[in-house]
Design a protein around this motif. Sequence first.
Motif, PDB file in Angstrom:
ATOM      1  N   PRO A  71       4.754  11.758  -0.238  1.00 28.12           N
ATOM      2  CA  PRO A  71       3.875  12.570   0.613  1.00 28.12           C
ATOM      3  C   PRO A  71       4.609  13.727   1.276  1.00 28.12           C
ATOM      4  CG  PRO A  71       4.500  10.565   1.758  1.00 28.12           C
ATOM      5  CD  PRO A  71       5.046  10.442   0.362  1.00 28.12           C
ATOM      6  N   ARG A  72       3.818  14.756   1.612  1.00 26.28           N
ATOM      7  CA  ARG A  72       4.358  15.884   2.370  1.00 26.28           C
ATOM      8  C   ARG A  72       4.474  15.553   3.848  1.00 26.28           C
ATOM      9  NH1 ARG A  72       1.909  21.720   0.514  1.00 26.28           N
ATOM     10  NH2 ARG A  72       2.862  21.800  -1.551  1.00 26.28           N
ATOM     11  N   SER A  73       3.566  14.700   4.328  1.00 22.90           N
ATOM     12  CA  SER A  73       3.576  14.328   5.746  1.00 22.90           C
ATOM     13  C   SER A  73       3.274  12.849   5.887  1.00 22.90           C
ATOM     14  CB  SER A  73       2.551  15.142   6.531  1.00 22.90           C
ATOM     15  OG  SER A  73       1.230  14.880   6.073  1.00 22.90           O
ATOM     16  N   VAL A  74       3.804  12.258   6.962  1.00 19.27           N
ATOM     17  CA  VAL A  74       3.611  10.838   7.257  1.00 19.27           C
ATOM     18  C   VAL A  74       3.244  10.703   8.725  1.00 19.27           C
ATOM     19  CG1 VAL A  74       4.706   8.569   7.360  1.00 19.27           C
ATOM     20  CG2 VAL A  74       5.315  10.159   5.516  1.00 19.27           C
ATOM     21  N   HIS A  75       2.087  10.088   8.994  1.00 15.96           N
ATOM     22  CA  HIS A  75       1.655   9.859  10.371  1.00 15.96           C
ATOM     23  C   HIS A  75       1.304   8.385  10.529  1.00 15.96           C
ATOM     24  CE1 HIS A  75       1.492  14.152  11.222  1.00 15.96           C
ATOM     25  NE2 HIS A  75       0.859  14.315  10.069  1.00 15.96           N
ATOM     26  N   ALA A  76       1.721   7.802  11.642  1.00 15.56           N
ATOM     27  CA  ALA A  76       1.494   6.369  11.846  1.00 15.56           C
ATOM     28  C   ALA A  76       1.209   6.053  13.300  1.00 15.56           C
ATOM     29  CB  ALA A  76       2.710   5.574  11.375  1.00 15.56           C
ATOM     30  N   THR A  77       0.413   5.021  13.479  1.00 18.02           N
ATOM     31  CA  THR A  77       0.182   4.454  14.803  1.00 18.02           C
ATOM     32  C   THR A  77       0.074   2.949  14.635  1.00 18.02           C
ATOM     33  OG1 THR A  77      -1.194   4.540  16.800  1.00 18.02           O
ATOM     34  CG2 THR A  77      -2.340   4.593  14.693  1.00 18.02           C
TER      35      THR A  77
ATOM     36  N   LEU B  90      -3.655   4.198   4.686  1.00 15.93           N
ATOM     37  CA  LEU B  90      -3.067   2.898   4.428  1.00 15.93           C
ATOM     38  C   LEU B  90      -3.051   2.077   5.712  1.00 15.93           C
ATOM     39  CD1 LEU B  90       0.079   4.347   2.590  1.00 15.93           C
ATOM     40  CD2 LEU B  90      -2.154   3.833   1.572  1.00 15.93           C
ATOM     41  N   SER B  91      -3.146   0.763   5.568  1.00 20.08           N
ATOM     42  CA  SER B  91      -3.054  -0.095   6.745  1.00 20.08           C
ATOM     43  C   SER B  91      -2.412  -1.419   6.380  1.00 20.08           C
ATOM     44  CB  SER B  91      -4.442  -0.343   7.349  1.00 20.08           C
ATOM     45  OG  SER B  91      -5.270  -1.055   6.444  1.00 20.08           O
ATOM     46  N   THR B  92      -1.830  -2.037   7.392  1.00 19.43           N
ATOM     47  CA  THR B  92      -1.210  -3.342   7.196  1.00 19.43           C
ATOM     48  C   THR B  92      -1.202  -4.103   8.514  1.00 19.43           C
ATOM     49  OG1 THR B  92       0.736  -4.501   6.327  1.00 19.43           O
ATOM     50  CG2 THR B  92       1.159  -2.559   7.666  1.00 19.43           C
TER      51      THR B  92
ATOM     52  N   PHE C 237      -0.826   9.399   4.753  1.00 19.12           N
ATOM     53  CA  PHE C 237       0.059  10.248   3.959  1.00 19.12           C
ATOM     54  C   PHE C 237      -0.705  11.516   3.601  1.00 19.12           C
ATOM     55  CE2 PHE C 237       2.896   6.779   1.801  1.00 19.12           C
ATOM     56  CZ  PHE C 237       3.512   6.535   3.017  1.00 19.12           C
ATOM     57  N   GLY C 238      -0.086  12.652   3.814  1.00 19.84           N
ATOM     58  CA  GLY C 238      -0.697  13.919   3.443  1.00 19.84           C
ATOM     59  C   GLY C 238      -0.047  14.499   2.205  1.00 19.84           C
ATOM     60  N   TYR C 239      -0.867  15.017   1.292  1.00 20.18           N
ATOM     61  CA  TYR C 239      -0.403  15.651   0.063  1.00 20.18           C
ATOM     62  C   TYR C 239      -1.011  17.048  -0.028  1.00 20.18           C
ATOM     63  CZ  TYR C 239       0.968  10.903  -1.258  1.00 20.18           C
ATOM     64  OH  TYR C 239       1.531   9.651  -1.284  1.00 20.18           O
TER      65      TYR C 239
ATOM     66  N   PRO D  41       0.803  -1.223   0.000  1.00 18.06           N
ATOM     67  CA  PRO D  41       0.000   0.000   0.000  1.00 18.06           C
ATOM     68  C   PRO D  41       0.836   1.273   0.000  1.00 18.06           C
ATOM     69  CG  PRO D  41      -0.300  -1.230   2.067  1.00 18.06           C
ATOM     70  CD  PRO D  41       0.433  -2.118   1.121  1.00 18.06           C
ATOM     71  N   VAL D  42       1.990   1.254   0.677  1.00 19.73           N
ATOM     72  CA  VAL D  42       2.864   2.430   0.661  1.00 19.73           C
ATOM     73  C   VAL D  42       3.334   2.724  -0.754  1.00 19.73           C
ATOM     74  CG1 VAL D  42       5.137   3.275   1.364  1.00 19.73           C
ATOM     75  CG2 VAL D  42       3.613   2.275   3.067  1.00 19.73           C
ATOM     76  N   ALA D  43       3.806   1.704  -1.457  1.00 23.69           N
ATOM     77  CA  ALA D  43       4.281   1.898  -2.822  1.00 23.69           C
ATOM     78  C   ALA D  43       3.140   2.265  -3.768  1.00 23.69           C
ATOM     79  CB  ALA D  43       4.983   0.632  -3.320  1.00 23.69           C
ATOM     80  N   PHE D  44       1.941   1.757  -3.497  1.00 25.55           N
ATOM     81  CA  PHE D  44       0.771   2.102  -4.299  1.00 25.55           C
ATOM     82  C   PHE D  44       0.477   3.591  -4.193  1.00 25.55           C
ATOM     83  CE2 PHE D  44      -3.933   2.231  -4.875  1.00 25.55           C
ATOM     84  CZ  PHE D  44      -4.007   1.684  -6.147  1.00 25.55           C
ATOM     85  N   ALA D  45       0.548   4.131  -2.978  1.00 21.61           N
ATOM     86  CA  ALA D  45       0.331   5.561  -2.782  1.00 21.61           C
ATOM     87  C   ALA D  45       1.406   6.371  -3.503  1.00 21.61           C
ATOM     88  CB  ALA D  45       0.310   5.889  -1.293  1.00 21.61           C
ATOM     89  N   PHE D  46       2.649   5.923  -3.431  1.00 19.38           N
ATOM     90  CA  PHE D  46       3.724   6.611  -4.152  1.00 19.38           C
ATOM     91  C   PHE D  46       3.474   6.581  -5.652  1.00 19.38           C
ATOM     92  CE2 PHE D  46       6.117   6.887  -0.303  1.00 19.38           C
ATOM     93  CZ  PHE D  46       7.166   7.765  -0.537  1.00 19.38           C
ATOM     94  N   ASP D  47       2.987   5.455  -6.158  1.00 22.46           N
ATOM     95  CA  ASP D  47       2.717   5.301  -7.583  1.00 22.46           C
ATOM     96  C   ASP D  47       1.665   6.299  -8.051  1.00 22.46           C
ATOM     97  OD1 ASP D  47       2.535   4.377 -10.174  1.00 22.46           O
ATOM     98  OD2 ASP D  47       1.800   2.392  -9.652  1.00 22.46           O
ATOM     99  N   ILE D  48       0.580   6.426  -7.317  1.00 22.15           N
ATOM    100  CA  ILE D  48      -0.552   7.247  -7.741  1.00 22.15           C
ATOM    101  C   ILE D  48      -0.391   8.718  -7.361  1.00 22.15           C
ATOM    102  CG2 ILE D  48      -3.053   7.539  -7.610  1.00 22.15           C
ATOM    103  CD1 ILE D  48      -2.013   4.934  -9.002  1.00 22.15           C
TER     104      ILE D  48
END
Length: 333
Positions: A202-208, A233-235, A224-226, A191-198
């Motif tokens: 990102p400008r910002s990255v937040h995770a929990t 995204l989740s995994t 991911f913020g743009y 999912p991370v690479a999918f977001a990069f592809d489309i």
Amino acid sequence: MTPDLGPDPADAPPLRWGILAAGGIARKFAADVPAHTASSVVAVGSRSAERAEAFAEANGVGRAHGSYEELVADPEVEAVYVASPHSEHRDHALLAIEAGKHVLVEKSFTRNAAEAREVLDAARERGVFAMEAMWSRFLPHMAALRDVIGSGAIGDVVTLVASHGQAIAHVPRMAQPELAGGALLDLGIYPVAFAFDILGEPRSVHATGQLTEAGVDATLAITFGYEAAVAQLSTTMLARTHNVAEIAGTAGRITAEATFFAPGAFTVHPHEGEPWRVAPEVVGGFQYQAAEVARRVHAGELESPLRSWAEIIGTQTAMDSIRRQVGVVFPGE
């Protein structure tokens, strides 16, 4: 519209491959490449001569080497597919590059961005091709999906949602920090690479998320913020999720069916008009990335624009940030 499915892997020039590490994913590479491209797998290397010989016999590979050093020294090998655990990618990629071999390194490319830069700097200095084996990037349905979005069929992308979960916490390498285990590098990278592809970097990255007792990530939620869009995204390695993705735009949306990062299909739902589906027929899957390597190598290029060095580093940097935010540190970092 009839979207572009990308080039036929059978049309790519030939390349002679060696496989480094004789595991399960290496078997798929050994099957798909000679079956669907002009390239061949001429050698395999393992730390065990017996394991290498068994792999070669079972998968129709001509030569078996009882060490990785022997594999990369093989004069018949032009390119090396690195299929070892994440924790070993840096060292094994550097070993092949030093021997003058082009490299396709299984995802994730390395454990972190610093290691990725080291490998790519070495490839640049040695003048060899290097790429992460993000196989989904080269699949026909992904080429078609990018074409549909580029045509403006769903307008400007506003949100992207993607998940990847598998119940594989019991697999030993997934639980071990020393092997760079956890959900993110093995599952979440899709999912991370999918977001990069489309959407790009990102400008910002937040995770929990939640960690295992051993200190690797078991479940993650990532945002991911743009400038004008958000990706959610989740995994997890504790449960099998739907493994689908959705991209919503100002004029419609696209639903990518399970499993979105493997050969599959998607449906376009325009705000005006009837839905329509794209479902390319694909046998295998790994041949598309191998064909891309062959095309770029024969063109004298060191990287692919479909999974560029800048994007590889950007992806690793984002995953470094995710791990920092949830408290995952691998031994030796």
